[in-house]
Every structure is written in structure tokens, then in C-alpha cells.
Write a protein that holds these residues in place. Structure first.
Motif, mmCIF file in Angstrom:
data_model
loop_
_atom_site.group_PDB
_atom_site.id
_atom_site.type_symbol
_atom_site.label_atom_id
_atom_site.label_comp_id
_atom_site.label_asym_id
_atom_site.label_seq_id
_atom_site.Cartn_x
_atom_site.Cartn_y
_atom_site.Cartn_z
ATOM 1 N N GLY A 36 44.821 53.983 46.401
ATOM 2 C CA GLY A 36 45.027 54.460 47.760
ATOM 3 C C GLY A 36 44.654 53.475 48.841
ATOM 4 N N ARG A 37 44.425 52.233 48.477
ATOM 5 C CA ARG A 37 44.048 51.214 49.459
ATOM 6 C C ARG A 37 45.275 50.571 50.113
ATOM 7 N N PHE A 38 46.412 50.577 49.398
ATOM 8 C CA PHE A 38 47.670 50.031 49.907
ATOM 9 C C PHE A 38 48.715 51.130 49.921
ATOM 10 N N SER A 39 49.546 51.119 50.942
ATOM 11 C CA SER A 39 50.756 51.939 50.946
ATOM 12 C C SER A 39 51.815 51.167 50.161
ATOM 13 N N VAL A 40 52.946 51.792 49.919
ATOM 14 C CA VAL A 40 54.037 51.072 49.242
ATOM 15 C C VAL A 40 54.438 49.865 50.081
ATOM 16 N N GLY A 41 54.577 50.083 51.384
ATOM 17 C CA GLY A 41 54.981 48.986 52.264
ATOM 18 C C GLY A 41 54.008 47.823 52.229
ATOM 19 N N ALA A 42 52.719 48.119 52.266
ATOM 20 C CA ALA A 42 51.712 47.059 52.224
ATOM 21 C C ALA A 42 51.740 46.345 50.872
ATOM 22 N N ALA A 43 51.912 47.097 49.797
ATOM 23 C CA ALA A 43 51.952 46.497 48.459
ATOM 24 C C ALA A 43 53.141 45.553 48.319
ATOM 25 N N VAL A 44 54.297 45.991 48.817
ATOM 26 C CA VAL A 44 55.506 45.157 48.740
ATOM 27 C C VAL A 44 55.315 43.889 49.564
ATOM 28 N N SER A 71 49.163 63.934 55.285
ATOM 29 C CA SER A 71 49.428 64.567 56.575
ATOM 30 C C SER A 71 50.591 63.870 57.266
ATOM 31 N N LYS A 72 51.126 64.528 58.280
ATOM 32 C CA LYS A 72 52.192 63.928 59.080
ATOM 33 C C LYS A 72 51.677 62.696 59.813
ATOM 34 N N GLU A 73 50.419 62.748 60.214
ATOM 35 C CA GLU A 73 49.823 61.637 60.935
ATOM 36 C C GLU A 73 49.749 60.386 60.061
ATOM 37 N N GLU A 74 49.425 60.579 58.791
ATOM 38 C CA GLU A 74 49.349 59.450 57.861
ATOM 39 C C GLU A 74 50.729 58.822 57.690
ATOM 40 N N LEU A 75 51.755 59.656 57.544
ATOM 41 C CA LEU A 75 53.128 59.167 57.427
ATOM 42 C C LEU A 75 53.533 58.445 58.703
ATOM 43 N N GLN A 76 53.251 59.037 59.856
ATOM 44 C CA GLN A 76 53.618 58.417 61.128
ATOM 45 C C GLN A 76 52.915 57.082 61.314
ATOM 46 N N SER A 77 51.678 56.981 60.872
ATOM 47 C CA SER A 77 50.932 55.734 60.966
ATOM 48 C C SER A 77 51.627 54.629 60.175
ATOM 49 N N GLU A 78 52.104 54.938 58.981
ATOM 50 C CA GLU A 78 52.797 53.924 58.192
ATOM 51 C C GLU A 78 54.139 53.569 58.819
ATOM 52 N N ILE A 79 54.844 54.552 59.340
ATOM 53 C CA ILE A 79 56.125 54.279 60.011
ATOM 54 C C ILE A 79 55.894 53.340 61.194
ATOM 55 N N ASP A 80 54.867 53.623 61.986
ATOM 56 C CA ASP A 80 54.554 52.777 63.138
ATOM 57 C C ASP A 80 54.202 51.359 62.710
ATOM 58 N N MET A 81 53.411 51.224 61.628
ATOM 59 C CA MET A 81 53.036 49.908 61.135
ATOM 60 C C MET A 81 54.279 49.126 60.683
ATOM 61 N N LEU A 82 55.171 49.785 59.972
ATOM 62 C CA LEU A 82 56.377 49.121 59.487
ATOM 63 C C LEU A 82 57.312 48.757 60.639
ATOM 64 N N ALA A 83 57.378 49.615 61.655
ATOM 65 C CA ALA A 83 58.224 49.336 62.818
ATOM 66 C C ALA A 83 57.749 48.091 63.556
ATOM 67 N N LYS A 84 56.437 47.913 63.659
ATOM 68 C CA LYS A 84 55.881 46.739 64.332
ATOM 69 C C LYS A 84 56.246 45.467 63.587
ATOM 70 N N LYS A 85 56.282 45.527 62.264
ATOM 71 C CA LYS A 85 56.566 44.352 61.457
ATOM 72 C C LYS A 85 58.052 44.021 61.427
ATOM 73 N N ALA A 86 58.900 45.002 61.753
ATOM 74 C CA ALA A 86 60.340 44.792 61.712
ATOM 75 C C ALA A 86 60.814 43.935 62.887
ATOM 76 N N PHE A 87 60.024 43.875 63.943
ATOM 77 C CA PHE A 87 60.465 43.136 65.143
ATOM 78 C C PHE A 87 59.748 41.864 65.310
#
Length: 87
Positions: A36-44, A71-87
Motif C-alpha cells: 500500500g505504499r505505491f499506487s499503480v500509477g506510482a509503481a508504473v 474512499s473517493k478522496e483517495e481516488l481523487q488524490s491519485e487522479i489529481d497526482m496523475l493529472a499534474k504529471k500529464a502536463f
């Protein structure tokens, strides 16, 4: 950041240094994901040479099921992190 490891040459008989580095990174990412230390996105991102489907396939081969969000907040946090890296 760069990390240097001293590995005896006898361990390069069966794989090249590049293959060994990839395996070490993959195994580390899988372990951190499992705990639980890495999300899928972080692991990739950590592995660097595969997409999320390949990573999840490697997890599945090792008997590690996909992690779910608590939680929804945990999912949203990962979405936000991935969005920042996309730009």
C-alpha cells in the motif's frame, strides 16, 4: 536521483545488467504496491518501462490482487497526482 549498487559479476551470467536493474525495480515496485505504499500509477512510474496493464499482469502472476481505493478522496488524490504529471 541515482542509486548505485555493488553486485558481484557472477550474477550477470543469467541476465544483463539492464535486465537485472529492470527486475530489481519491478520487484521493489510490486512489493511497495502490495504493502500500500505505491499506487499503480506510482509503481508504473517507478519501473519506467511498462504500462499499468503490464504491471497489474506481473502482480497477478505473483498472486497479488489489484488494490482498491478506500474512499473517493483517495481516488481523487491519485487522479489529481496523475493529472499534474500529464502536463
Amino acid at each position: 536521483m541515482q542509486l548505485t549498487l555493488d553486485i558481484p559479476e557472477k550474477y550477470f551470467i543469467y541476465q544483463s545488467p539492464v535486465e537485472l536493474v529492470r527486475l530489481l525495480k519491478l520487484n521493489t515496485a510490486i512489493d511497495l504496491y502490495r504493502r500500500g505504499r505505491f499506487s499503480v500509477g506510482a509503481a508504473v512510474e517507478f519501473v519506467g518501462s511498462m504500462d499499468r496493464y503490464e504491471f497489474l499482469y506481473e502482480c497477478r502472476k505473483r498472486g497479488i490482487e489489484p488494490q482498491t481505493y478506500e474512499s473517493k478522496e483517495e481516488l481523487q488524490s491519485e487522479i489529481d497526482m496523475l493529472a499534474k504529471k500529464a502536463f
